[in-house]
Design a protein around this motif. Structure first.
Motif, PDB file in Angstrom:
ATOM      1  N   PHE A 299     -10.710 -49.532  26.971  1.00 19.76           N
ATOM      2  CA  PHE A 299      -9.222 -49.929  26.212  1.00 19.76           C
ATOM      3  C   PHE A 299      -8.570 -50.193  26.851  1.00 19.76           C
ATOM      4  CE2 PHE A 299     -10.082 -47.080  22.178  1.00 19.76           C
ATOM      5  CZ  PHE A 299     -11.009 -47.938  21.790  1.00 19.76           C
ATOM      6  N   SER A 300      -7.945 -49.420  27.927  1.00 22.42           N
ATOM      7  CA  SER A 300      -7.591 -49.805  28.894  1.00 22.42           C
ATOM      8  C   SER A 300      -7.292 -51.706  29.939  1.00 22.42           C
ATOM      9  CB  SER A 300      -7.083 -48.944  30.313  1.00 22.42           C
ATOM     10  OG  SER A 300      -8.763 -49.453  31.201  1.00 22.42           O
ATOM     11  N   LEU A 301      -8.889 -51.652  28.963  1.00 21.27           N
ATOM     12  CA  LEU A 301      -8.830 -53.114  30.192  1.00 21.27           C
ATOM     13  C   LEU A 301      -7.687 -54.685  29.247  1.00 21.27           C
ATOM     14  CD1 LEU A 301     -12.440 -53.510  30.320  1.00 21.27           C
ATOM     15  CD2 LEU A 301     -10.641 -53.573  31.655  1.00 21.27           C
ATOM     16  N   GLY A 302      -7.545 -53.979  28.322  1.00 23.84           N
ATOM     17  CA  GLY A 302      -7.082 -54.855  26.498  1.00 23.84           C
ATOM     18  C   GLY A 302      -5.429 -53.882  26.706  1.00 23.84           C
ATOM     19  N   GLY A 303      -4.927 -53.434  28.033  1.00 20.07           N
ATOM     20  CA  GLY A 303      -3.734 -53.085  27.754  1.00 20.07           C
ATOM     21  C   GLY A 303      -3.025 -51.816  27.048  1.00 20.07           C
ATOM     22  N   ILE A 304      -4.057 -51.539  26.373  1.00 22.10           N
ATOM     23  CA  ILE A 304      -3.989 -49.930  26.491  1.00 22.10           C
ATOM     24  C   ILE A 304      -3.407 -48.556  26.735  1.00 22.10           C
ATOM     25  CG2 ILE A 304      -4.653 -48.346  24.371  1.00 22.10           C
ATOM     26  CD1 ILE A 304      -5.674 -50.555  22.685  1.00 22.10           C
ATOM     27  N   SER A 305      -2.359 -48.142  26.880  1.00 21.24           N
ATOM     28  CA  SER A 305      -2.479 -47.080  28.176  1.00 21.24           C
ATOM     29  C   SER A 305      -3.500 -45.938  28.136  1.00 21.24           C
ATOM     30  CB  SER A 305      -1.432 -46.374  27.890  1.00 21.24           C
ATOM     31  OG  SER A 305      -1.002 -44.977  28.170  1.00 21.24           O
ATOM     32  N   VAL A 306      -4.287 -45.265  29.154  1.00 17.73           N
ATOM     33  CA  VAL A 306      -5.293 -45.259  29.243  1.00 17.73           C
ATOM     34  C   VAL A 306      -4.367 -42.951  28.503  1.00 17.73           C
ATOM     35  CG1 VAL A 306      -5.939 -42.924  31.454  1.00 17.73           C
ATOM     36  CG2 VAL A 306      -5.656 -45.500  31.311  1.00 17.73           C
ATOM     37  N   ASP A 307      -2.948 -42.864  28.764  1.00 18.62           N
ATOM     38  CA  ASP A 307      -2.061 -41.663  28.543  1.00 18.62           C
ATOM     39  C   ASP A 307      -2.688 -41.429  27.058  1.00 18.62           C
ATOM     40  OD1 ASP A 307      -2.467 -40.500  30.749  1.00 18.62           O
ATOM     41  OD2 ASP A 307      -0.122 -41.318  30.973  1.00 18.62           O
TER      42      ASP A 307
END
Length: 726
Positions: A299-307
Motif C-alpha cells: 500500500f505504501s506504493l500508493g502513498g498510504i503510510s506504512v505506520d
C-alpha cells in the motif's frame, strides 16, 4: 512414532505393587505390634513370679524383724534384696505403726518402675499367720524391655524380609503377565500401518492357549483392525474423488477470479499476503509478485503510510471493534502508476459465531476510467451550473471579476496596503462569491489562503509585533500568504482568458434587445436539458441514501437482544448523494445511539406496555424550493433533560446558573457538544462522546440545521433541515 518407554514410578506394575504392599505392610505392622505386646506382657508376668519367689524367701525374716520392731535387721534385709540384679527399690509397710521404710531408687527420679506387692506374715500366740505388713519390690521397666529386645528385633527383620521377598515376587509377576503384554500391545498399535493391518497374536505368546482378559482384548483389537482397514479403503477412495472435485473447483474459482479484472488476495494478522493471489493483482499494483509481501509495503506504493496500515491491521485482528466499523477507518483508495485503485475488505472468520477473525480478503479494483468519467461529468455539471448562475446574475458576475482583479492587483503591488484581518474578511467574501458561481478551482484556492490568514490572525491577536518579527512560523506563513495570493491571481487570469465567451454572454444579458431575448430562451433550453440529464443519471431519491442504516441497526439490536423495525418512507425528492457523503456516513453514530441509548430491551418494553418491537422511522418533507426536512425518530426511552443538566456541569462553557435557567429544549441541544455523553462507561457501541457533534458539524457545513426533541418514556426525534444539493 512415539517412544513406548514408561517411567518405573508411572508404570502399572509399580502402582499395583504399591497398593498391594502398602496394604500388606499395614497389616504386618499391626500383627507385629500385637505380637510384641503379648510377649511384653508375658515377660512382665515372668518378672512378677521371680520377684514373688525372692520376696517369699525373705518373708519370714522380714516378718520377725517387723514384729520385734528391729529396724536394723529390717534395713539389713532390704539391702540384701537390693543387691539382687533384678530389684531396684524396696518398700516395707508396717500395718501396726502405719510407717513405711524404703531403700533403692527414688520414685521421683523419672524412671518407669514395675511394682510387685507381697504380704508379710508372722505367727501369733495361737500359732496362726497374721498379716503385719507389706513388701513392695520395684523393677526398672528397661530391664524388662531388654529381655525382649532381641525377640522384637528378630520379629521386625523377619517381617521386613518377608515383605521385600513378597514385593519382588508380585512385581515380577505383574511385569511378566500384565506390563509386558500391554507394552507389546502398545508397541504393535504404534507400529501398525493402515495399509497393512496384520492380525495380533500377543496373548498366545505370553499365555499360550489361556482365554483370559488379554485374550478377549486381543480378539476385540483384531476385529477392530478389520473394520478399520475396510473404512480406510473407503476413505481413501472418497478422498481421491474429493481431491479431484476440489482441484476442479479451485481451477474454476481461479479462472473466474483472474477474469474479473480485480485484485484478490488474503492476509493474516502479520499482514503477510498469502499464496493464491489473483493474476490481476500483479497488473493492478504494477509489481512482479504480491505473495509473501506485507500489505503495508504494497500500500505504501500508493502513498498510504506504512505506520497507518500497520496500526490498522493490528486493530482489525484485535477484534475489539466490529469489522464493519474498523474497515471504514482503513485505507479506501490509492493512487499508483497513474491509476486510481479502490480497496475493499471482507472478513473470513474461524467459527460460525463470527467472533475470531482468521483472514481478511482484500479486493482491489481499478477505477481510473470511472474516476475520469466522474471528474469529467462533475466538471461539465459545474460548468453548466456556472453558466446558469451567470445567466441569473450577469451583472454580479462581471462586477465580481472586475473588482477581484483590481483589488488583488493592488495587493500584489502593495503587500502592506491591507492588514491581515482586512485581508481575511475580503477573501472570505470572495470565496463565498466564487462558490456561488460554481468556480470551485478558484474558491478552493481562496479557501486555502483563508486558512493561512486565519492562523496569522490568531498569532497577531496573541503576540506583539516585536515577537512576531522573530517568530519563524509567523514569517513562514506570511511568505506562504503572498505566494498563494499570486497563485490565485494567476489561476483567475487563466480562467478569464480561457472563458472569454462567458463574459461576452454575460455582457449580452445586460442588453434589453431581441438578442437578449434569444439568450434568455437559450438559457431555458439549457436548463431543461440539464435537469433531464441530472434527473436520469445524477440524482437519486433521497430515501435510497439511507439504505445501509437498517442493516447496521438490526445487527446492533441483535447483539443487545432487542427487536427492531426500521422504517424508511419513500419520497420523490431527488438529490446528488455525493454532495452529502460525510453526512450519510456519520448518521451511523446517530442510529447506534438510537438503538443503544433509546430502544429498550424486550422485557422493559413489555413492562412499560409498549410494542415488543422497537421502531426507528425516517421520514422526508420538502421544506422549500431550496431545502428539505429529514426526521429520524425512535419510540424508545427518550432523553432525560435533567441528566443532561447534571452531566453538562463538567463543561466549562456552561455555568451552574446558566444550566438552571435553560429550558428542557435548550438542555437537549447540549448533546451536540464535542465529547458529551450521558453513558457511564464507553464500549464499542457508544459512550465515547464522539458522533453527535460530528453530525452537527456536517449539517452546518452543508448550510443546514438540526434540532432535537424528546419526551421521556416516549422517544426522541432528530429533525434535519438540509439543502437540496444537485
Amino acid at each position: 512414532m512415539s517412544n513406548f518407554k514408561i517411567k518405573f514410578t508411572e508404570s502399572l506394575s509399580y502402582n499395583l505393587l504399591k497398593a498391594v504392599m502398602i496394604t500388606y505392610m499395614v497389616f504386618t505392622v499391626i500383627l507385629t505390634a500385637i505380637q510384641m505386646m503379648t510377649v511384653y506382657k508375658s515377660t512382665k508376668n515372668d518378672v512378677r513370679v521371680e520377684i514373688e519367689n525372692i520376696s517369699n524367701a525373705f518373708s519370714s525374716s522380714l516378718g520377725k524383724a517387723l514384729y520385734e520392731f528391729d529396724n536394723d535387721q529390717l534395713e539389713n534385709l532390704m539391702e540384701g534384696m537390693l543387691r539382687l540384679p533384678l530389684i531396684d527399690r524396696v518398700e516395707v509397710f508396717d500395718t501396726i505403726k502405719k510407717e513405711v521404710l524404703d531403700k533403692g531408687l527414688n520414685k521421683e527420679s523419672g524412671i518407669e518402675l514395675f511394682k510387685v506387692s507381697v504380704p508379710i506374715y508372722n505367727l501369733n500366740l495361737e500359732n496362726k499367720k497374721e498379716k503385719i505388713g507389706e513388701l513392695n519390690a520395684f523393677v526398672d521397666e528397661v530391664k524388662i524391655f531388654n529381655r525382649i529386645y532381641l525377640s522384637f528385633l528378630l520379629a521386625f527383620l523377619m517381617a521386613l524380609i518377608k515383605t521385600l521377598i513378597l514385593g519382588g515376587l508380585i512385581y515380577l509377576s505383574l511385569k511378566k503377565f500384565l506390563t509386558r503384554p500391554l507394552q507389546s500391545f502398545g508397541e504393535e498399535a504404534l507400529s501398525t500401518k493402515l495399509d497393512s493391518l496384520n492380525k495380533t497374536s500377543i496373548a498366545e505368546r505370553f499365555f499360550k492357549r489361556q482365554k483370559n482378559e488379554l485374550w478377549h482384548f486381543e480378539n476385540v483389537l483384531n476385529e477392530m483392525k478389520g473394520k478399520l482397514g475396510l473404512s480406510h479403503m473407503k476413505l481413501q477412495s472418497y478422498a481421491r474423488k474429493l481431491e479431484k472435485k476440489i482441484e476442479e473447483r479451485n481451477k474454476n474459482i481461479n479462472t473466474m477470479i483472474n477474469h474479473l479484472e480485480q485484485g484478490f488476495f488474503t492476509f493474516g494478522d502479520s499482514g503477510i499476503i498469502d499464496s493464491g493471489a489473483s493474476k490481476f493483482s500483479l497488473e493492478i499494483f504494477g509489481v512482479k509478485k504480491v505473495e509473501g509481501k506485507n500489505i503495508k509495503d504494497l500500500f505504501s506504493l500508493g502513498g498510504i503510510s506504512v505506520d497507518f496500515t500497520e496500526k490498522w491491521v493490528g486493530n482489525v485482528f484485535k477484534g475489539k471493534i466490529p469489522f464493519k466499523d474498523i474497515v471504514s477507518l482503513g485505507p479506501k483508495k490509492m493512487e499508483i502508476w497513474g491509476k486510481t485503485i479502490n480497496l475493499d475488505f471482507k472478513p473470513i472468520y474461524k467459527d460460525e459465531d463470527e467472533l475470531t477473525l482468521q483472514k481478511v480478503v482484500c479486493i482491489a479494483s481499478d477505477v481510473t476510467e470511472k474516476k475520469q468519467v466522474d471528474e469529467k461529468v462533475e466538471k461539465e455539471k459545474e460548468y453548466a451550473f456556472m453558466i446558469l448562475s451567470v445567466f441569473d446574475s450577469p451583472m454580479t458576475f462581471i462586477d465580481l471579476f472586475n473588482h477581484f482583479e483590481s483589488v488583488v492587483q493592488n495587493i500584489i503591488k502593495n503587500p502592506l496596503v491591507m492588514e491581515i484581518d482586512q485581508l481575511y474578511r475580503i477573501f472570505h467574501t470572495y470565496k463565498a462569491q466564487f462558490s456561488r458561481f460554481h468556480l470551485s478551482e478558484i474558491s478552493e484556492s481562496v479557501h486555502h489562503l483563508e486558512e493561512i490568514l486565519g492562523k496569522l490572525r490568531v498569532m497577531e491577536s496573541e503576540n506583539t509585533k516585536e515577537i512576531l518579527e522573530k517568530d519563524e512560523m509567523y514569517n513562514s506563513l506570511y511568505s506562504e500568504k503572498s505566494f498563494l495570493i499570486e497563485n490565485i491571481y494567476n489561476t483567475f487570469k487563466v480562467f478569464k482568458d480561457e472563458n472569454r465567451n462567458i463574459f461576452i454572454f454575460a455582457n449580452s444579458m445586460l442588453n434589453k434587445n431581441e438578442a437578449g431575448k434569444d439568450v434568455y430562451k437559450a438559457q431555458n433550453e439549457i436548463k431543461k436539458i440539464y435537469y433531464d440529464i441530472e434527473s436520469q443519471f445524477i440524482l437519486t431519491p433521497v430515501h435510497e441514501s439511507f439504505g445501509k442504516l437498517p442493516a447496521i441497526a438490526s445487527e446492533l439490536a441483535k447483539e443487545q437482544d432487542k427487536d427492531l423495525d426500521f422504517i424508511i418512507e419513500k419520497t420523490d425528492l431527488k438529490i446528488n448523494e455525493s454532495q452529502y457523503a460525510g453526512f450519510f456516513d456519520n448518521l451511523i453514530h446517530l442510529i447506534r445511539n438510537c438503538v443503544d441509548h433509546g430502544i429498550e430491551s424486550k422485557e422493559k418494553r413489555k413492562m412499560l406496555k409498549k410494542k415488543e418491537k422497537g421502531e426507528i422511522k425516517v421520514s422526508f418533507e420538502k421544506h422549500s424550493r431550496l431545502y428539505f426536512k429529514c426526521t429520524i425518530s425512535d419510540d424508545g426511552r427518550g432523553i432525560d433533560p435533567f441528566l443532561i443538566q447534571e452531566k453538562a456541569k463538567s463543561i466549562k462553557k456552561y455555568s451552574r446558573e446558566n444550566l438552571l435557567n435553560m429550558t428542557e429544549q435548550e438542555l437537549l441541544q447540549i448533546i451536540f457538544e464535542p465529547g458529551f455523553s450521558t453513558k457511564m462507561e464507553a464500549d464499542h457501541v457508544s459512550g465515547r462522546g464522539v458522533g453527535m457533534d460530528v453530525i452537527k458539524t456536517n449539517v452546518l457545513e452543508l448550510d443546514g440545521d438540526v434540532k432535537i426533541s424528546s419526551k421521556l418514556g416516549n422517544g426522541t426525534s432528530f429533525e434535519f433541515k438540509l439543502p437540496i444539493l444537485k
